[in-house]
Design a protein around this motif. Sequence first.
Motif, PDB file in Angstrom:
ATOM      1  N   PHE A 189       0.826  -1.194   0.000  1.00  0.00           N
ATOM      2  CA  PHE A 189       0.000   0.000   0.000  1.00  0.00           C
ATOM      3  C   PHE A 189       0.869   1.257   0.000  1.00  0.00           C
ATOM      4  O   PHE A 189       1.868   1.319   0.721  1.00  0.00           O
ATOM      5  CB  PHE A 189      -0.887   0.034   1.253  1.00  0.00           C
ATOM      6  CG  PHE A 189      -1.972  -1.008   1.262  1.00  0.00           C
ATOM      7  CD1 PHE A 189      -3.232  -0.704   0.763  1.00  0.00           C
ATOM      8  CD2 PHE A 189      -1.740  -2.281   1.757  1.00  0.00           C
ATOM      9  CE1 PHE A 189      -4.243  -1.659   0.765  1.00  0.00           C
ATOM     10  CE2 PHE A 189      -2.744  -3.243   1.758  1.00  0.00           C
ATOM     11  CZ  PHE A 189      -4.006  -2.928   1.269  1.00  0.00           C
ATOM     12  N   ALA A 190       0.459   2.257  -0.775  1.00  0.00           N
ATOM     13  CA  ALA A 190       1.107   3.569  -0.718  1.00  0.00           C
ATOM     14  C   ALA A 190       0.755   4.181   0.630  1.00  0.00           C
ATOM     15  O   ALA A 190      -0.416   4.265   1.001  1.00  0.00           O
ATOM     16  CB  ALA A 190       0.595   4.457  -1.851  1.00  0.00           C
ATOM     17  N   CYS A 191       1.755   4.581   1.383  1.00  0.00           N
ATOM     18  CA  CYS A 191       1.532   5.139   2.718  1.00  0.00           C
ATOM     19  C   CYS A 191       2.352   6.407   2.892  1.00  0.00           C
ATOM     20  O   CYS A 191       3.326   6.637   2.168  1.00  0.00           O
ATOM     21  CB  CYS A 191       1.950   4.137   3.804  1.00  0.00           C
ATOM     22  SG  CYS A 191       0.967   2.632   3.836  1.00  0.00           S
ATOM     23  N   SER A 192       1.963   7.201   3.875  1.00  0.00           N
ATOM     24  CA  SER A 192       2.764   8.363   4.248  1.00  0.00           C
ATOM     25  C   SER A 192       2.790   8.460   5.764  1.00  0.00           C
ATOM     26  O   SER A 192       1.844   8.048   6.446  1.00  0.00           O
ATOM     27  CB  SER A 192       2.206   9.646   3.624  1.00  0.00           C
ATOM     28  OG  SER A 192       0.873   9.837   4.030  1.00  0.00           O
ATOM     29  N   LEU A 193       3.889   8.977   6.273  1.00  0.00           N
ATOM     30  CA  LEU A 193       4.018   9.172   7.710  1.00  0.00           C
ATOM     31  C   LEU A 193       3.080  10.289   8.143  1.00  0.00           C
ATOM     32  O   LEU A 193       3.011  11.331   7.484  1.00  0.00           O
ATOM     33  CB  LEU A 193       5.443   9.548   8.087  1.00  0.00           C
ATOM     34  CG  LEU A 193       6.540   8.511   7.841  1.00  0.00           C
ATOM     35  CD1 LEU A 193       7.885   9.093   8.215  1.00  0.00           C
ATOM     36  CD2 LEU A 193       6.272   7.239   8.615  1.00  0.00           C
TER      37      LEU A 193
END
Length: 153
Positions: free
Chosen positions: A93-97
């Motif tokens: 999955f594309a994730c961001s902090l």
Amino acid sequence: MTKPIRNSAKAVIVQDGRLLVIRVEDQYGTAYIFPGGGQEKYEELKDTVLRECLEEIGQAVTVGDLMHIREYIGKNHEFAEWDADYHQVEFYFACSLIDQAATSYEGSNPDNHQVGVEWIALEDLAKIRLYPKKIGEMLLAQDSSKIYLGDLN
């Protein structure tokens, strides 16, 4: 008796041209893997990613879209002597902090072989032992066209 097929959910975290990876040590030296791990019963895959990121990198993430599905069938790869009975389906999955200025990555329950968390420049991914290598190549090429990658390492 064969082991059941295992689902795993992984985070692809790219920020400022760098990929966040887990550094592991094995009998061959240093390798890098994506944060994430096994799905638990009654847990949605996105919740698996959230939990595993807290455990491995000590950071909450925003889980975005599914990027890739990769299978790993142990008997077909270089670790077959001990992984022959292992079959895992991984969802990336594309994730961001959530805290994009984070400087500490101390997880509450790191993996057994985990020795650190590192940011690796996308252009340096070909120089490291990254699993799966194909996803690193696709990130560098900015190629997200193929979702199902099949059995690869």
